[in-house]
Design a protein around this motif. Sequence first.
Motif, PDB file in Angstrom:
ATOM      1  N   UNK A   1      -7.521  14.633  10.741  1.00 26.99           N
ATOM      2  CA  UNK A   1      -7.726  14.870   9.314  1.00 26.99           C
ATOM      3  C   UNK A   1      -6.473  15.460   8.683  1.00 26.99           C
ATOM      4  N   UNK A   2      -5.848  16.361   9.413  1.00 25.71           N
ATOM      5  CA  UNK A   2      -4.638  16.984   8.897  1.00 25.71           C
ATOM      6  C   UNK A   2      -3.531  15.966   8.681  1.00 25.71           C
ATOM      7  N   UNK A   3      -3.433  15.016   9.608  1.00 25.44           N
ATOM      8  CA  UNK A   3      -2.418  13.984   9.486  1.00 25.44           C
ATOM      9  C   UNK A   3      -2.802  12.980   8.410  1.00 25.44           C
ATOM     10  N   UNK A   4      -4.081  12.949   8.043  1.00 30.02           N
ATOM     11  CA  UNK A   4      -4.522  11.985   7.035  1.00 30.02           C
ATOM     12  C   UNK A   4      -4.786  10.617   7.625  1.00 30.02           C
TER      13      UNK A   4
ATOM     14  N   UNK B   1      -3.078   2.919  -2.203  1.00 25.81           N
ATOM     15  CA  UNK B   1      -3.738   4.023  -1.498  1.00 25.81           C
ATOM     16  C   UNK B   1      -5.256   3.912  -1.437  1.00 25.81           C
TER      17      UNK B   1
ATOM     18  N   UNK C   1      -4.988   1.820   4.126  1.00 26.21           N
ATOM     19  CA  UNK C   1      -3.708   2.292   3.573  1.00 26.21           C
ATOM     20  C   UNK C   1      -2.933   3.162   4.554  1.00 26.21           C
TER      21      UNK C   1
ATOM     22  N   UNK D   1      -0.737  15.877  -3.733  1.00 21.00           N
ATOM     23  CA  UNK D   1      -1.133  15.145  -2.538  1.00 21.00           C
ATOM     24  C   UNK D   1      -1.329  13.664  -2.845  1.00 21.00           C
TER      25      UNK D   1
ATOM     26  N   UNK E   1       0.641  10.920  -0.994  1.00 23.17           N
ATOM     27  CA  UNK E   1      -0.066   9.976  -0.132  1.00 23.17           C
ATOM     28  C   UNK E   1       0.347   8.550  -0.456  1.00 23.17           C
TER      29      UNK E   1
ATOM     30  N   UNK F   1       4.297  16.263   4.898  1.00 22.00           N
ATOM     31  CA  UNK F   1       3.008  15.720   4.476  1.00 22.00           C
ATOM     32  C   UNK F   1       1.861  16.571   5.016  1.00 22.00           C
ATOM     33  N   UNK F   2       1.913  16.937   6.265  1.00 20.25           N
ATOM     34  CA  UNK F   2       0.791  17.664   6.855  1.00 20.25           C
ATOM     35  C   UNK F   2       0.603  19.037   6.215  1.00 20.25           C
ATOM     36  N   UNK F   3       1.693  19.693   5.818  1.00 23.63           N
ATOM     37  CA  UNK F   3       1.515  20.999   5.205  1.00 23.63           C
ATOM     38  C   UNK F   3       0.804  20.847   3.858  1.00 23.63           C
TER      39      UNK F   3
ATOM     40  N   UNK G   1      -1.166  18.154   2.941  1.00 23.14           N
ATOM     41  CA  UNK G   1      -2.515  17.635   3.193  1.00 23.14           C
ATOM     42  C   UNK G   1      -3.431  18.742   3.714  1.00 23.14           C
ATOM     43  N   UNK G   2      -2.883  19.582   4.571  1.00 20.78           N
ATOM     44  CA  UNK G   2      -3.665  20.695   5.109  1.00 20.78           C
ATOM     45  C   UNK G   2      -4.086  21.659   4.002  1.00 20.78           C
TER      46      UNK G   2
ATOM     47  N   UNK H   1      -4.478  21.016   0.870  1.00 23.64           N
ATOM     48  CA  UNK H   1      -5.479  20.376   0.016  1.00 23.64           C
ATOM     49  C   UNK H   1      -6.867  20.479   0.653  1.00 23.64           C
ATOM     50  N   UNK H   2      -6.931  20.229   1.943  1.00 26.11           N
ATOM     51  CA  UNK H   2      -8.234  20.350   2.609  1.00 26.11           C
ATOM     52  C   UNK H   2      -8.758  21.785   2.554  1.00 26.11           C
TER      53      UNK H   2
END
Lengths: 472, 315
Positions: free
Chosen positions: A47-50, A225, A230, B95, B99, B110-112, B114-115, B117-118
């Motif tokens: 999830x962290x990596x998307x 996206x 995507x 984000x 994305x 990206x992970x920082x 995306x993290x 945002x979650x």
Amino acid sequence: MADSFDEMNGWGGSDPRAAYGEIRRWLDETPPEILQTRHAQAELLFRRTGITFSVYGDAEGAERLIPFDVVPRVLTAAEWNRLEQGLVQRVEALNLLLADLYGGQEIIKAGVIPPELVTGNPQYQLAVAGHVPPQGVFVHIAGIDLVRTGPDDFYVLEDNARTPSGVSYMLENREMMLRLFPELLQRAQVAPVETYPDLLLETLRSVSPDGADGDAGIVVLTPGPHNSAFYEHSFLADKMGVELVEGADLFVRDDRVFMRTTEGPRRVDVIYRRIDDAYLDPLFFRPDSTLGVPGLLTAYLAGNVAIANAVGTGVADDKAMYSYMPEIIRFYMGREPLLANVPTWRCREAEHLSYVLDHLPELVVKEVDGSGGYGMLVGPHATKAQIAGFAAKLRAAPEKFIAQPTLALSTCPTLSDGRIQPRHVDLRPFVLTGAKGVKVVPGGLTRVALAPGSLVVNSSQGGGTKDTWVSG
Amino acid sequence: MPMLSRTAANLFWTGRYIERADFVCRLVDATARLASLPSTYGGDPTAWTGALASAGVADAFADTGLEPSELNITPFLTIGAANPSSIRNCLERARGNARAVRTALTREAWESLNGAWHEVERFTGPRLSRARAGELVEMVRRAVLAFDGSAHRTMLRDDAYWFLQLGAAMERADNTARLLDVKYHLLLPRDEAVGGSLDYFQWATILRTVSALTAYRWVYRDTVKPWLVADLLIFNTQMPRSLASCYGEIVELLDHLGEGSGRRGPAHRVAGSVQLGLEGTDIDQVFASGLHEFINRFLADNNQLGAAVAEQFLF
């Protein structure tokens, strides 16, 4: 379930197989709680990596994870060698078939396949008939779905010759296993899959219209996206070090394709497209498409750009054509197919149709141009009413359907409800074809049906994935 | 190496939104502190409405019809869906932009984002206690540092990086200028007993909002004086959030972006002239000709630069 072959424990769960020696030892010495913790860790990291996908028609699940199972699926090197030869043969035949269908149509003249498979097929793109794509390659990237029913019994379930997806999961699942269980991978001597992006880049470069050119402008074309795959599009572009573009980033001038950059137009030679034919060029196909590039097909027909996969490959991978693959392989290769087809009834043929209608409760019926597990009937799991409803659909348009026996798919050990249980699996290896031949990385994407007894492995229908090892 | 114009635009906006999220974090933090002072020490009951103005969302808040109290304004600034500049919306847009161009950022950067945002998704309204708001602000500030750190440590120094930084620098200039615009009346020179002013806490709040209270002391070695606060925020080139620093950075970034093609365009011209204007002025001249007018002119110039960037790089 007793009649399924288990890849770790053999028939009836009482015939331990050597290929799973390391896995069995690991499962014996690792408490399920640890596996459960690792599983939770994996989900968090994904999830962290998307690493997510979207499900069409699912309002709340805008970005969902594909469930990942931490127990890998193992093939021996010997098993893999056999599969690999069969895959290479099959994809070579698919390319020869397409060259013929868009060329002289010798196979129809020879009476091997009926002409209506082509003339009546909406996936046959008349606009490109007679056009030879750069280096003669049609299917650069194929995903061939395999199932297993016994120690030596593998079948091709489906050919995917349009825009097969899932390869990012093959690669990310391996990364995850390396992160979670490094010592286990080392002990099991697993063949690496990480060369895939390099091979893909090499494949795309090799079909550049001006010959193999180090400076070829290569792009990955995504619908954007919101597309379910995507993440995979961005992943592949990133790993290859090429631009990820949307239709609006490209334009055509003087029959050549360019991308819009901060420093003006830049030439594009090879497009790895992840959008369907119908959306590629609004001037030729769907005029309402905003995903494509006006004029792209003209540039393609002028030989100025390679499109991977080529336009019109869908004619080769629908399920009606599939049923002829053994004959097609014999016709072009002059050899017996190395990989078997699942026996298939073509409902377009009257005798087949009446057999299918009489045996619906034991058959799987699929739409010839369906995908993703949608619009199919799984006889043994259907209610009487569903079967009656499907019979009516079949009678109304028999040419739209094929039927196959319900195979006893093999099972693999899978973590479910906190313990290890057998679950049905399939396998999608990815086969690359460039100017210099066909390549397959050892492994593929194993999809697993997570519900007990379920045979539906599609991610859109709740299936999960496993890392796939070619070991020893 | 040229890059896709769409990618450049997405990175530019990623940079801007992350910077804005960071600004709103500091604004919420500093305002909570000011509002909690007893009124005899300058505790300001209008502190929260002032914060709305500094974030540029006073009108958006008025549209909600809610009473302008801390209870309503804190969630509006942090997680408010109706607030285009709420921390949550900024992160969501940053984000979303990132994305769409996943490939232009490193995995770490990206992970920082995306993290974060979650994480923000876990803060739900409509109410948000001061403690929860504090947690959110702290988390986002750390995430922004992590993002900047990963960008700094892992990204290639190419156009992707420059566009990300350009968006951030322009947003930073905008934020500082807007803060000055709202608070300018507090900074005008007056004859008052040094140290006796209740406005002290207002000045300190301004400095806190740009993380510069300690920096002020190091630079001026003096008690907090309003005209020096203005000087620090406008002219001091050591202070990373001053208008002069931001424009120094903007000009440098535009030079990097021009290196590939060797071309200079309207963005170079606008940024160059703003920088020249800042270099040729000092704080006394600004007060002489009107602080408010000066800030308004700056905000207009910064907007014009936004338009010039879009024009030059074909956004």
